[in-house]
Design a protein around this motif. Structure first.
Motif, PDB file in Angstrom:
ATOM      1  N   TYR A   1     -16.528 -37.948   5.937  1.00 26.46           N
ATOM      2  CA  TYR A   1     -17.421 -37.247   5.014  1.00 26.46           C
ATOM      3  C   TYR A   1     -17.730 -38.109   3.797  1.00 26.46           C
ATOM      4  N   ILE A   2     -16.718 -38.739   3.250  1.00 24.81           N
ATOM      5  CA  ILE A   2     -16.903 -39.588   2.070  1.00 24.81           C
ATOM      6  C   ILE A   2     -17.769 -40.797   2.410  1.00 24.81           C
ATOM      7  N   ALA A   3     -17.509 -41.424   3.550  1.00 26.33           N
ATOM      8  CA  ALA A   3     -18.303 -42.586   3.951  1.00 26.33           C
ATOM      9  C   ALA A   3     -19.760 -42.195   4.185  1.00 26.33           C
TER      10      ALA A   3
ATOM     11  N   LEU B   1     -11.448 -36.787   8.994  1.00 26.44           N
ATOM     12  CA  LEU B   1     -12.707 -36.081   8.746  1.00 26.44           C
ATOM     13  C   LEU B   1     -13.141 -36.216   7.291  1.00 26.44           C
ATOM     14  N   LEU B   2     -12.176 -36.179   6.381  1.00 26.77           N
ATOM     15  CA  LEU B   2     -12.486 -36.357   4.971  1.00 26.77           C
ATOM     16  C   LEU B   2     -13.012 -37.766   4.708  1.00 26.77           C
TER      17      LEU B   2
ATOM     18  N   ALA C   1      -7.261 -28.018   4.038  1.00 25.55           N
ATOM     19  CA  ALA C   1      -7.522 -28.521   5.389  1.00 25.55           C
ATOM     20  C   ALA C   1      -6.939 -29.914   5.568  1.00 25.55           C
ATOM     21  N   VAL C   2      -7.092 -30.767   4.574  1.00 24.48           N
ATOM     22  CA  VAL C   2      -6.560 -32.126   4.675  1.00 24.48           C
ATOM     23  C   VAL C   2      -5.045 -32.096   4.721  1.00 24.48           C
ATOM     24  N   ALA C   3      -4.435 -31.193   3.975  1.00 14.81           N
ATOM     25  CA  ALA C   3      -2.979 -31.118   3.925  1.00 14.81           C
ATOM     26  C   ALA C   3      -2.379 -30.511   5.192  1.00 14.81           C
ATOM     27  N   LEU C   4      -3.055 -29.570   5.819  1.00 15.77           N
ATOM     28  CA  LEU C   4      -2.450 -28.816   6.917  1.00 15.77           C
ATOM     29  C   LEU C   4      -2.920 -29.194   8.319  1.00 15.77           C
TER      30      LEU C   4
END
Length: 72
Positions: A26-28, A22-23, A12-15
């Motif tokens: 999510y991490i924060a 969003l990633l 998802a992050v790559a495409l």
């Protein structure tokens, strides 16, 4: 987190445009939640009050990197 969910996040992050943001969100969120729980437990044992400002001030960049590695 299962390996299948990790692979879905990587794809998802790559495409998907905007998935990197969003990633990061999510991490924060994951980091803030963990820090909030730690601060709340420490405040309960000491009998003090914890504020959101104190929790945000305690978060360091290395914590975010550690959570990113744990997420992926």
């Amino acid at each position: 987190m299962s390996w299948l969910l990790r692979m879905v996040l990587v794809v998802a992050v790559a495409l998907i445009p905007g998935a990197f943001m969003l990633l990061l969100a999510y991490i924060a969120t994951r980091t803030m939640r963990a820090r909030w729980q730690q601060a709340r437990l420490a405040a309960q044992t000491q009998g003090t009050h914890v504020s959101f400002r104190e929790v945000v001030a305690a978060v360091e960049f290395k914590d975010l990197v550690r959570q990113a590695r744990a997420a992926l």
